[in-house]
Enzyme design. Structure first.
Site, PDB file in Angstrom:
ATOM      1  N   LYS A   1     -21.254 -35.036 -37.372  1.00  0.00           N
ATOM      2  CA  LYS A   1     -22.220 -34.330 -38.107  1.00  0.00           C
ATOM      3  C   LYS A   1     -22.409 -35.582 -39.202  1.00  0.00           C
ATOM      4  O   LYS A   1     -23.338 -36.179 -40.772  1.00  0.00           O
ATOM      5  CB  LYS A   1     -20.632 -33.807 -38.907  1.00  0.00           C
ATOM      6  CG  LYS A   1     -20.276 -32.549 -38.435  1.00  0.00           C
ATOM      7  CD  LYS A   1     -21.545 -31.503 -38.695  1.00  0.00           C
ATOM      8  CE  LYS A   1     -20.954 -29.728 -38.595  1.00  0.00           C
ATOM      9  NZ  LYS A   1     -21.907 -28.767 -39.381  1.00  0.00           N
TER      10      LYS A   1
ATOM     11  N   SER B   1     -19.043 -32.448 -29.469  1.00  0.00           N
ATOM     12  CA  SER B   1     -19.401 -32.981 -30.800  1.00  0.00           C
ATOM     13  C   SER B   1     -18.477 -33.482 -31.513  1.00  0.00           C
ATOM     14  O   SER B   1     -19.202 -34.233 -32.266  1.00  0.00           O
ATOM     15  CB  SER B   1     -19.788 -31.673 -30.692  1.00  0.00           C
ATOM     16  OG  SER B   1     -18.701 -30.740 -31.577  1.00  0.00           O
TER      17      SER B   1
END
Length: 352
Positions: A50, A300
């Site tokens: 992110k 992720s």
């Protein structure tokens, strides 16, 4: 959007983001009968991919970020927004659901962000974000529904295809869909035969349902261990890209996710949060459906709630499963970048 947006993002992120490692595990290869390469975004700043999108969005507009920024988050986008704001000399306000893991809440506060909360079962998240932005004259930076956030997320896949030009498929977790969209933009430009598969929990399958319906479809607030993927509908900008470019979306059970977390810990020494392990769960679930060749998997994020993480691993490790010998994890050496994707001014194919 095209892959050029991702290339420009890579330039902005060159001195800010970590170029995360690619790892392999013979044990995982044997388990799925495929050659697998893992992209460890657990090593990224703030512990997830992110940061790439948040920094890229904030880096572009000094005027827009001057008064501060605000964004809703399940935790990881909030940490990324807080750090990017600190690095770029502005302030961040993060709207979190009341059930966000404590570790993520504390990490955001430690980075200096202001925190507001909402009940994801009864409150309208986006309306609250707009109220905060209007009241304090802040710029909204969504976690997925923003071209610059999507472009920043796409740099994960850009690094993968630069180091491994021969990938046959890339598997990516899907929440709002920004990471999948950025990945698909790069993959389609790099090689039209390179397939991108999204992976969602079966109980949080809003993108899967939306693709089947041919339009954005909402679901009830989902209950899944993958707290970063508890979206009720895909973001509009990302969905338009994913509808066009994703090969498919694979759905996985909660047991699949927990087992993938355990495999990453046991064989790769990676601490992955449930959402971060979802793509590997998708590979294990659907390996036989994927194209022949080397498979890339994006891990992720690694911002775990330690109590939940230990319990999940205890449950998974206690179940009987196919045994494999414990190997040493290997890091894939970087190779020369694909010539079509070296610079924004190159002659690479567009994504259509």
């Amino acid at each position: 959007m095209t892959h050029h947006d991702v290339l420009y993002a890579a330039q902005r992120l060159r001195d800010a983001a970590v170029r995360t490692p690619l790892l392999t595990s013979p044990a995982i290869d044997r388990l799925v009968h495929r050659t697998v390469v893992l992209k460890a975004e657990t090593h990224q700043r703030t512990g997830s991919f992110k940061f790439r999108g948040a920094y890229n969005a904030l880096a572009l507009g000094r005027t827009e970020r001057e008064a501060g920024v605000v964004g809703a988050s399940a935790g990881n986008h909030g940490q990324a927004l807080a750090l990017a704001a600190r690095m770029l000399d502005t302030s961040a306000t993060v709207l979190l659901p009341t059930d966000v893991p404590t570790a993520k809440h504390e990490a955001i506060r430690a980075l200096g962000a202001r925190i507001a909360t909402y009940d994801r079962l009864s409150d309208h998240r986006d309306a609250i974000v707009h109220q905060i932005a209007h009241r304090h004259h802040l710029t909204i930076v969504p976690s997925a529904n923003h071209p610059k956030v999507i472009a920043g997320a796409g740099t994960v896949a850009l690094e993968m295809v630069q180091d491994l030009p021969d990938l046959a498929a890339i598997l990516v977790p899907v929440g709002g869909g920004g990471l999948a969209a950025g990945t698909a933009l790069i993959a389609s430009a790099h090689n039209p035969r390179l397939r991108v598969y999204g992976v969602e929990p079966v109980g949080a399958d809003d993108t899967h349902r939306s693709l089947r319906a041919g339009r954005i479809t909402s679901i009830k607030p989902p209950a899944t261990i993958a707290d970063s993927l508890r979206h009720t509908e895909p973001s509009k900008i990302a969905f338009a890209i994913n509808q066009r470019l994703l090969a498919d979306v694979i759905t996985v059970s909660e047991t699949d996710i927990v087992d993938a977390m355990a495999l990453l810990w046991q064989h790769c020494h990676l601490v992955a949060e449930p959402s971060g392990a979802v793509a590997l769960a998708g590979l294990i679930r659907a390996a036989r459906r994927l194209p022949e060749g080397r498979i890339g998997v994006i891990v992720s994020g690694g911002n775990v709630d330690w109590g939940l993480y230990r319990k999940a691993l205890d449950v998974s490790m206690g179940r009987p499963r196919r045994t494999t010998q414990q190997p040493a994890v290997r890091t894939v050496p970087a190779q020369a970048a694909s010539s079509a994707l070296v610079s924004p001014s190159g002659s690479g194919r567009t994504s259509g």
